[in-house]
Design an enzyme around this catalytic site. Structure first.
Site, mmCIF file in Angstrom:
data_model
loop_
_atom_site.group_PDB
_atom_site.id
_atom_site.type_symbol
_atom_site.label_atom_id
_atom_site.label_comp_id
_atom_site.label_asym_id
_atom_site.label_seq_id
_atom_site.Cartn_x
_atom_site.Cartn_y
_atom_site.Cartn_z
ATOM 1 N N CYS A 1 9.735 64.309 31.059
ATOM 2 C CA CYS A 1 8.454 64.911 31.099
ATOM 3 C C CYS A 1 8.624 66.316 31.866
ATOM 4 C CB CYS A 1 7.635 64.212 31.772
ATOM 5 S SG CYS A 1 7.654 63.824 33.462
ATOM 6 N N CYS B 1 10.766 57.492 38.944
ATOM 7 C CA CYS B 1 9.230 57.714 38.782
ATOM 8 C C CYS B 1 8.627 56.204 38.851
ATOM 9 C CB CYS B 1 9.235 58.312 37.618
ATOM 10 S SG CYS B 1 7.399 58.885 37.501
#
Length: 373
Positions: free
Chosen positions: A213, A117
């Site tokens: 997440c 990410c």
């Protein structure tokens, strides 16, 4: 109570009044970054990324950039008086992070999605947006230090070792690092919480985000099984001699070094505990054995990234998990984006797909993805 004076000017290293884009996740760390930079006179613009569908994932407590977090980031921006934008990066995040995560597990690896990410969505795509907005830098709430040197910016571990996130930033390119800023790298978390309270930020007491997440409830297997159903096919659990000890419901439920959840059944109470030694996704086979069989000294890396110029060979400290201390090692760079690392003492539970990050003292040299050990 902190007044943020502990942040030295060289940690920001920008002209007075320069525009800074802050990646605001809605948590206390990035909120404090935005607030302190505003307080120090910079032209701050907050940007929050919507990374996935605002349905079940957005309801997950502690998730980054879910619905509540976007709302919190906007509230903080209003409180400190800065412009705030929300960018829909759902498709980019799915392609660059979630699909890669599923592919890695389907290959029998153990991925680190936070590195992916940072490398793609945040430090490639968002950084481009910051440049388009006329910013001189992109600031984040990561706990790491960026120090200037004659050859360019260097990445160093955070002053607070319990919060250090440099492991997750090893894939940052030199060009990205030159543009990035990590204002919290010299501070302990307690000082950041104190600053949030002093600045009356609405997220001052918000808990830190936990786990991955985009994984609701922490069960990553459901995501992988949905995206890569072939990875959830049952198979055998075998010992080192190939003797079948039990069955499993998919190799995606196992990682090298795992001890619990082996589903082997009753064994002699005096028998040595068994650990996952290898995961063969193609054969749908999980091999288990004693802990001693996990010991590895030689590690092969792929897709390496080096900061401050191409490394060649030498001594370093190697970190193979974000939660473990770095260990003395030597390394050598191979053809393409490969390298080999030899640990001075064996490490237990080295899993393909994890990152191996190399340090020269506190400075990050770079690292790569573990292909085998």
């Amino acid at each position: 109570m902190s007044d943020m004076s502990e942040i030295a000017p060289q940690d920001i290293d920008l002209a007075p009044g320069a525009r800074v884009v802050v990646a605001m996740s809605g948590g206390v760390d990035s909120s404090v970054v935005a607030a302190l930079l505003k307080e120090q006179g910079y032209d701050v613009v907050g940007v929050t990324l919507q990374l996935y569908d605002q349905g079940e994932l957005a309801k997950k407590k502690g998730a980054c950039c879910a619905g509540q977090d976007i709302y919190d980031a906007r509230n903080v921006a209003d409180r400190i008086g800065i412009a705030h934008y929300v960018l829909d990066y759902e498709s980019r995040f799915k392609d660059a992070v979630i699909e890669d995560f599923a592919d890695s597990y389907a290959r029998g690896e153990t991925p680190v999605p936070c590195v992916q990410c940072n490398r793609t969505v945040k430090f490639r795509d968002l950084l481009a947006v910051a440049r388009d907005l006329g910013a001189s830098a992109l600031a984040t709430g990561h706990y790491a230090r960026r120090l200037a040197s004659p050859s360019g910016a260097e990445l160093h571990v955070a002053a607070d070792p319990t919060r250090d996130q440099s492991y997750f930033l090893f894939a940052t390119t030199q060009e990205q690092l030159d543009f990035l800023r990590f204002p919290l790298g010299g501070l302990p978390k307690t000082a950041v919480r104190d600053a949030a309270a002093r600045l009356a930020l609405p997220v001052a007491s918000k808990p830190d985000s936990q786990d991955i997440c985009f994984v609701p409830g922490g069960d990553y297997r459901e995501i992988v099984a949905r995206l890569r159903p072939e990875a959830a096919r049952p198979g055998d659990i075998v010992d080192q001699a190939g003797t079948v000890l039990g069955r499993h419901d998919g190799t995606i439920g196992f990682t090298v070094g795992q001890r619990r959840g082996l589903n082997i059944g009753a064994r002699d109470a005096s028998a040595e505990p068994l650990y996952v030694l290898a995961v063969d996704a193609d054969a749908a086979r999980v091999t288990v054995g004693p802990r001693a069989a996990l010991a590895r000294r030689d590690i092969a890396l792929k897709r390496t990234n080096w900061l401050g110029g191409q490394a060649q060979a030498g001594a370093a400290l190697a970190k193979i998990r974000s939660t473990t201390a770095p260990k003395p090692a030597t390394f050598a760079v191979g053809p393409g984006e490969t390298a080999t690392v030899t640990l001075e003492d064996p490490e237990f539970g080295v899993a393909a797909g994890q990152a191996c990050v190399l340090y020269d003292g506190a400075r990050v040299l770079g690292g790569g993805w573990i292909s085998r050990a």
